[in-house]
Design a protein around this motif. Structure first.
Motif, PDB file in Angstrom:
ATOM      1  N   UNK A   7       0.796  -1.419   0.088  1.00  0.00           N
ATOM      2  CA  UNK A   7       0.082   0.076  -0.140  1.00  0.00           C
ATOM      3  C   UNK A   7       0.802   1.194   0.025  1.00  0.00           C
ATOM      4  N   UNK A   8       2.040   1.292   0.658  1.00  0.00           N
ATOM      5  CA  UNK A   8       2.986   2.558   0.914  1.00  0.00           C
ATOM      6  C   UNK A   8       3.530   2.319  -0.332  1.00  0.00           C
ATOM      7  N   UNK A   9       3.690   1.713  -1.404  1.00  0.00           N
ATOM      8  CA  UNK A   9       4.373   1.825  -2.686  1.00  0.00           C
ATOM      9  C   UNK A   9       3.366   2.156  -3.986  1.00  0.00           C
ATOM     10  N   UNK A  10       2.227   1.981  -3.635  1.00  0.00           N
ATOM     11  CA  UNK A  10       1.267   2.267  -4.636  1.00  0.00           C
ATOM     12  C   UNK A  10       1.077   3.842  -4.840  1.00  0.00           C
TER      13      UNK A  10
END
Length: 103
Positions: A7-10
């Protein structure tokens, strides 16, 4: 990779209405220097003496190579689903981008 890390890399990508309509181009001219690739997308109508650049995209060499791979992968998937894309021979288009540069 955990769900939290994913989610943090989306990246949230927004697409406004005008951009979503797209721009038709049937010719692309590619130039490059040591630091960038410039791709001009052009709409060329048969028999018309002029054509306009509809969009210009500037890429780093690394992004140009990634784009080449992504486009190649997508063409391969398209051809697997729909058959080989025919490449019709066409005479070269004489292109004039205005006066030539001088040193």
């Amino acid at each position: 990779m955990s769900d939290k890390e994913k989610k943090q890399k989306q990246i949230n990508i927004e697409l406004d209405e005008k951009t979503a309509e797209g721009t038709y181009a049937n010719l692309a001219i590619i130039n490059h220097s040591v630091s960038e690739f410039v791709v001009d997308f052009i709409s060329l109508m048969p028999g018309a003496p002029k054509a306009k650049v509809k969009s210009r995209i500037v890429l780093t060499p690394q992004h140009a190579k990634k784009f080449l791979k992504a486009l190649s992968d997508n063409v391969s998937r398209f051809e697997k689903a729909h058959g080989t894309i025919k490449d019709y021979e066409q005479p070269p288009v004489p292109i004039n981008f205005g006066p030539t540069g001088e040193a």
